[in-house]
Design an enzyme around this catalytic site. Structure first.
Site, mmCIF file in Angstrom:
data_model
loop_
_atom_site.group_PDB
_atom_site.id
_atom_site.type_symbol
_atom_site.label_atom_id
_atom_site.label_comp_id
_atom_site.label_asym_id
_atom_site.label_seq_id
_atom_site.Cartn_x
_atom_site.Cartn_y
_atom_site.Cartn_z
ATOM 1 C CB CYS A 1 -1.072 -0.101 1.360
ATOM 2 S SG CYS A 1 -2.069 1.646 1.281
ATOM 3 C CB VAL A 2 1.463 3.725 -2.611
ATOM 4 C CG1 VAL A 2 2.158 5.025 -2.494
ATOM 5 C CG2 VAL A 2 1.929 2.606 -3.603
#
Length: 357
Positions: free
Chosen positions: A204-205
Site C-alpha cells: 500500500c503506497v
C-alpha cells in the site's frame, strides 16, 4: 544573486533538517512521510471546510451527540491509519528468528530434563544482520526453519520427496535471491520493503508498508472506518447544500466540487471493502487472486476452488482473532482435500452449511 542565495539557504536548511532527522535522508521514507501528511491534510480539508461554512453544524456539536460521534469517528480513522501504517505485515525473517529461538528453548528444556531432543527439533542458529541475512544452505542438514517450511508441502509432493543429496540444490532454487531466506507458501518478496512477507497481499503506497498476515485485519478495519467517515461526510455535505444552495455561489462551487470528489472516493472505498471482505471469507490474498496462474502451488487448482479456505466462519474467526506478534504458517492442502473442495454443492451441503464450516 537572489535566486542563488535562496537556493543556498534552502540547501542549508535541508541539511540541518537531515541532521536532526537522519531517517529523512532515505528518499523512500521522505516520500512515505509526504504521502502521510497529504492524507492527513485531505481529511482536515474536507472536515474543516464543512465546519467553516456550516455555522449551524458547530452549534449542533454542542447540543446533539451525533455530531460529536462524527468527530470521534474522524479521530479514530486517523488513529487507525497510523496504527496500520506503523504495524508489521509479518516478515519471513522475523518468523524465522522466532522459530529458531523457540527451537533453542525447546532444546535447552530437553537438556535440563535430561531428555535428548529429537532430530526434528534440531536447529542451526544463524546470524541475522544487515549484511548477512539468512543462513548457510550448502550443507545437507536443513535448519529448523527449512524443515518447518518443507512440512508445509503435502506428503508426496516434490519438495517432500527430494533426495537428501539434491536438497541443497532445491533449497537454492526455492530461496529468495533478494533477502536470502526460504519463504513458506503464500509468502512473497516485496521490492518496495525489500523483505519477504507472510501471506503477502499488496504493498500500500498510502500506508508506506505492505499488507500481509500481521496487519491485514487492521487494514480492513481502517478502510471500513474510512468508508464510514466518507459516507457520513457526504451526508453532511448534501444536508448543507439543501439548506444553503443559493446563499453564496462560490461556496456552492467549492462544496459541490468537494462532494463530487468525495463521491468518487466513496465508490472506490466501498468496492475495496467489499473486495477485501470477499478475500477474508475465502482466505485469499490480492496477490493470489491476481496472479493465480503464475503461482506454482495454485497453477493446477481450479479457479472456483479456494485451497486455503476452511469455511467462511472459520476464516473470519482466524482473521479477526489472531494474536498480534504471532506467526502462523498454513500448509498446502493435500490432493484429497482439494478433491473434496472441488465437489459441487448439493442441497445437503447447503443445509449442513458446508460453505461456512
Amino acid at each position: 544573486m537572489t535566486m542563488v542565495g535562496l537556493r543556498d539557504g534552502w540547501n542549508c536548511a535541508f541539511r540541518r533538517c537531515l541532521d536532526y532527522f537522519p531517517s529523512l535522508s532515505d528518499p523512500a521514507r521522505r516520500s512515505s512521510l509526504c504521502l502521510k501528511l497529504a492524507l492527513v491534510m485531505i481529511h482536515l480539508i474536507y472536515v474543516g471546510v464543512l465546519f467553516l461554512f456550516d455555522k449551524d453544524l458547530v452549534a449542533k456539536t454542542k447540543q446533539q451527540p451525533y455530531t460529536g460521534l462524527y468527530l470521534f469517528l474522524f479521530v479514530a480513522t486517523l488513529v487507525q491509519y497510523f496504527l496500520t501504517a506503523g504495524s508489521s505485515p509479518g516478515y519471513v525473517l522475523d518468523a524465522m528468528r522466532v522459530a529458531n529461538q523457540a527451537d533453542n528453548l525447546l532444546r535447552k528444556t530437553s537438556m535440563t530434563m535430561k531428555q535428548p531432543a529429537s532430530s526434528r527439533n534440531v536447529s542451526v542458529v544463524f546470524p541475522v544482520d544487515g549484511n548477512q541475512l539468512g543462513r548457510n544452505l550448502s550443507g545437507n542438514n536443513p535448519t529448523t526453519w527449512t524443515k518447518l517450511v518443507m512440512e508445509m508441502y503435502p506428503p508426496g509432493s516434490s519438495p517432500r520427496q527430494t533426495d537428501r543429496y539434491i536438497m541443497p540444490f532445491l533449497l537454492r532454487s526455492l530461496t529468495c535471491s533478494y533477502c536470502n531466506v526460504l519463504p513458506p507458501p503464500r509468502a512473497r518478496h516485496c521490492h518496495d520493503c525489500d523483505k519477504c512477507v507472510l501471506e503477502f497481499d499488496h504493498h500500500c503506497v498510502w500506508l508506506g508498508t505492505c499488507v500481509g498476515q500481521g496487519n491485514h485485519c487492521r487494514f480492513w478495519w481502517y478502510i471500513f472506518e474510512e468508508t464510514g467517515l466518507c459516507t457520513w461526510t457526504g451526508i453532511l455535505y448534501i444536508t448543507y447544500l439543501k439548506v444553503n444552495i443559493s446563499k453564496a455561489w462560490w461556496i456552492d462551487v467549492i462544496m459541490i466540487f468537494l462532494l463530487v470528489t468525495l463521491s468518487m472516493c466513496f465508490v472506490f472505498l466501498l468496492l475495496l471493502v467489499l473486495f477485501h471482505s470477499f478475500l477474508v471469507l475465502t482466505n485469499q490474498t490480492t496477490y493470489e487472486l491476481a496472479r493465480r496462474r503464475r503461482i506454482p502451488y495454485l497453477r493446477g487448482i481450479p479457479e472456483r476452488v479456494h485451497p486455503y479456505s476452511k469455511g467462511a466462519c472459520r476464516n473470519l474467526y482466524n482473521f479477526c482473532c489472531t494474536i498480534n506478534g504471532t506467526y502462523s504458517l498454513e500448509p498446502l492442502p493435500s490432493q484429497q482435500e482439494l478433491d473434496e473442495k472441488s465437489k459441487p454443492y448439493t442441497c445437503m451441503d447447503v443445509l449442513s452449511c458446508r460453505c461456512c464450516c
